[in-house]
Design a protein around this motif. Structure first.
Motif, mmCIF file in Angstrom:
data_model
loop_
_atom_site.group_PDB
_atom_site.id
_atom_site.type_symbol
_atom_site.label_atom_id
_atom_site.label_comp_id
_atom_site.label_asym_id
_atom_site.label_seq_id
_atom_site.Cartn_x
_atom_site.Cartn_y
_atom_site.Cartn_z
ATOM 1 N N ALA A 185 0.980 -1.213 0.063
ATOM 2 C CA ALA A 185 -0.008 -0.019 -0.043
ATOM 3 C C ALA A 185 0.888 1.283 0.207
ATOM 4 O O ALA A 185 0.384 2.128 -0.517
ATOM 5 N N ILE A 186 2.029 1.174 0.526
ATOM 6 C CA ILE A 186 2.879 2.236 0.767
ATOM 7 C C ILE A 186 4.050 2.084 -0.334
ATOM 8 O O ILE A 186 4.796 3.367 -0.566
ATOM 9 N N VAL A 187 4.180 1.131 -0.856
ATOM 10 C CA VAL A 187 5.512 0.898 -1.834
ATOM 11 C C VAL A 187 5.129 1.220 -3.155
ATOM 12 O O VAL A 187 5.550 2.066 -3.793
ATOM 13 N N SER A 188 3.847 0.816 -3.739
ATOM 14 C CA SER A 188 3.271 0.773 -5.030
ATOM 15 C C SER A 188 2.010 1.061 -5.080
ATOM 16 O O SER A 188 1.290 1.050 -5.941
ATOM 17 N N LEU A 189 1.440 1.261 -3.871
ATOM 18 C CA LEU A 189 -0.086 1.171 -4.024
ATOM 19 C C LEU A 189 -1.030 -0.121 -3.866
ATOM 20 O O LEU A 189 -1.429 -0.729 -3.278
#
Lengths: 403, 403
Positions: A278-282
């Motif tokens: 979620a925070i690396v490439s959504l």
């Protein structure tokens, strides 16, 4: 910000495969012995998707996804539920142990992402992690990036022993010393050797005894040559919560341009991986993930033909290198070769640069895979004739620069 | 492995946009007041790429890349040199400050990846980082994941002040306290407000004085409504080595399904980001990156029409909410609204679940963006009629559950 600078020093990509174009030419001219060796340029740093083209139907699957629109552009972070359900069945059959599409599978942008997320989800600063030498160059960097402490374990990368030739005593010592995670590729990258059933069982038993989580990178596990027995760690009796398997369709299937990977196994780890995604490439690759519908679903006979073609290139290159006296193991799977060079009068890095500038051949230095200053790695998924000619140029260059 | 479990607690995605399908329904039936509100389902958690379709020519650009084969599947980790050169020119023109395709631009799988890599490349454990409240939900999580210490700075998300209403005194105090990095979105997500020229200049001056690196997330900076003045931080006199700008074609251009983003600015930071990309996802999106050829290169008039259509939806929704007495700022750019709700007799999380199950409307709770327990976020890039009807259902639901 010195601490951040230190952190990134360990991540040097100057000699990494695919980054050669960013290297300075330096003093190559002064080192050069003899004239230029002409021939079709071959980039052994990765497979040639023009020589071995993507799986039939892959583009059509992609176009279907664009047509589907929003439903396919925005999926759960871990990927589209229906694609996961389809894949879970096929991965269960392939590996011989159940996969739940709902709980134990995540789709990622490239197999590299699956590896990154799985290490991030299991390794905290200070954790002891066992990795194999030689092995895929990112394994070491990933552990270092997350502040893990590396415990290297050797395989026999020079002699044709049974299996990988894993040093099990070393592995046991590492586990006894408190290793929390063991990360390895099978087939091994860069040598193409496959762990024997006995080696996999021994890893499984040790991991069970010492409560070690195992990340098995099986990227090349479909491209197996005649006579090879392949054993899936996840079907070896290790509890599901201790193993994550990484795969992807980038290699054998030549779908690298779509950047797709998967990880499957321990639900708790897959859940962490999704939170991190979620925070690396959504989210999982939007339209691209639909290309996975073609995976483990290729036309009858297609995979066998692809394997036979690779086996023929392998056999020619092994013969060329061995006739020249270079030590090389015969890969049992995948498309990598890791030949050893004679003692050279130039450094390995300079030899690799000379190969590129003088002989139009790109290879990756062995030092990317561990402390291997006498080896080079080749991905031989190339045009057969061009690969053979380039192999002969490597031999000639080794002769010229021998000390 | 308790330390890794702690690390992932902060990354909860249960209420994150797009993940609603993984939520348990729980006790919704017991809480429900009145009957179901029927109407076309609207998912305000993200834009609807079926209502606003991808840029003309995007699929053709993708097909050209598949046709090009290996050259496009395998590029430098930071992306194809020719695509970077093209884009650098257009981004220089757009932002009013030079961009070097060779040294100061990286292509990433999604704008989220650009954000992840830029935070990873600048924030080490223990570093003080200023973020805005409210702001994009991942900002807080990213800083926490890398062990940074968060210093929140407020904007005025409720009143129609000039600019964002950034609390500059708070920002200065944070910088004085030793903040190393300031991360903010402009236009702001979730409110759509744009920082005034004076606010940008003040941020720039403070960052220069205190040596703070600024990451400016300008994802929505092309979708600007009538009368809006937009100021690019990177053209404000801050030294190039102190600013990284993040953008992508996922929103205004509806290219989200291709998962594309870019970061440009400080060469040293871009270089670190590339090194990290090597282990996070290996390389820039293979075929997909060719779709960036259509970016800042759309057909004449296309962007203006898209802006006018969004402005019309914005005006209708703001009117509906204000007539019902809900406090909401008028977005100056982007497609987000962040209306405040009256005091409710159920929790915000339950209200959001009720909206989904009883009224077929998906929104994101304000708590994803900071400590905002009375707000919800809507992405109004939707079918106009369906969005207006869904806005009316939100108002009716707020009436029913008012305390």
């Amino acid at each position: 910000m010195s601490s951040i600078e230190d952190k990134f020093k360990a991540l040097a990509t100057d000699n990494a495969p695919g980054q050669e174009v960013r290297q300075a030419t330096g003093n190559i001219g002064n080192l050069m012995v003899g004239t230029v060796l002409t021939g079709t340029p071959v980039d052994f740093s990765h497979g040639d998707v023009d020589a071995f083209t993507p799986t039939p139907g892959s583009l059509e699957a992609f176009l279907g996804a664009v047509e589907a629109g929003g439903r396919q552009a925005y999926t759960e972070y871990r990927g589209s539920a229906d694609i996961r359900a389809e894949l879970a069945d096929r991965l269960s059959t392939f590996t011989g142990a159940a996969v739940s599409g709902q709980e134990s599978l995540i789709l990622t942008p490239g197999t590299q992402s699956a590896l990154f997320l799985s290490v991030a989800a299991t390794v905290a600063a200070g954790d002891k992690v066992a990795i194999v030498q030689p092995d895929y160059f990112a394994n070491r960097k990933l552990v270092q990036f997350f502040g893990g402490e590396i415990h290297p374990v050797s395989i026999d990368y020079q002699n044709d022993v049974t299996g990988a030739g894993l040093d099990l005593a070393q592995l046991k010592t590492a586990f006894e010393a408190g290793v929390r995670v063991f990360l390895f590729s099978n087939p091994n990258n860069p040598t193409g050797v496959v762990y024997s059933p006995e080696e996999i069982q021994a890893i499984s038993d040790l991991a069970k005894t010492y409560g070690v989580t195992v990340i098995a990178d099986q990227l090349y596990s479909r491209l197996r040559y005649e006579g090879t027995t392949y054993t899936h760690l996840r079907a070896s009796g290790l509890p599901e919560n201790q193993v994550v398997t990484i795969m992807g369709p980038s290699k054998t299937e030549s779908l690298s341009g779509y950047r797709l990977g998967v990880a499957f196994g321990a639900p708790a780890i897959i859940e962490r991986m999704e939170k991190l995604q979620a925070i690396v490439s959504l989210r999982a690759p939007g339209y691209n993930q639909a290309v996975l519908r073609t995976w483990f679903n290729e036309p009858e006979g297609w995979m066998n033909e692809r394997i036979a073609q690779h086996q023929a290139i392998r056999d020619d290159l092994v013969r060329i290198f061995r006739e020249a006296g270079l030590k090389v193991r015969i890969p049992q799977a995948g498309s990598y070769l890791f030949p050893g060079l004679p003692a050279l009068r130039v450094s390995l890095q300079d030899f690799v640069r000379l190969l590129r500038h003088q002989a139009n051949v790109t290879v990756t230095p062995g030092t990317e895979f561990g402390p291997h200053h006498s080896n080079i790695r080749l991905n031989f998924s190339q045009d057969h004739k061009a690969a053979v000619a380039a192999g002969e140029r490597i031999v000639e260059m080794a002769r010229r620069y021998m000390s």
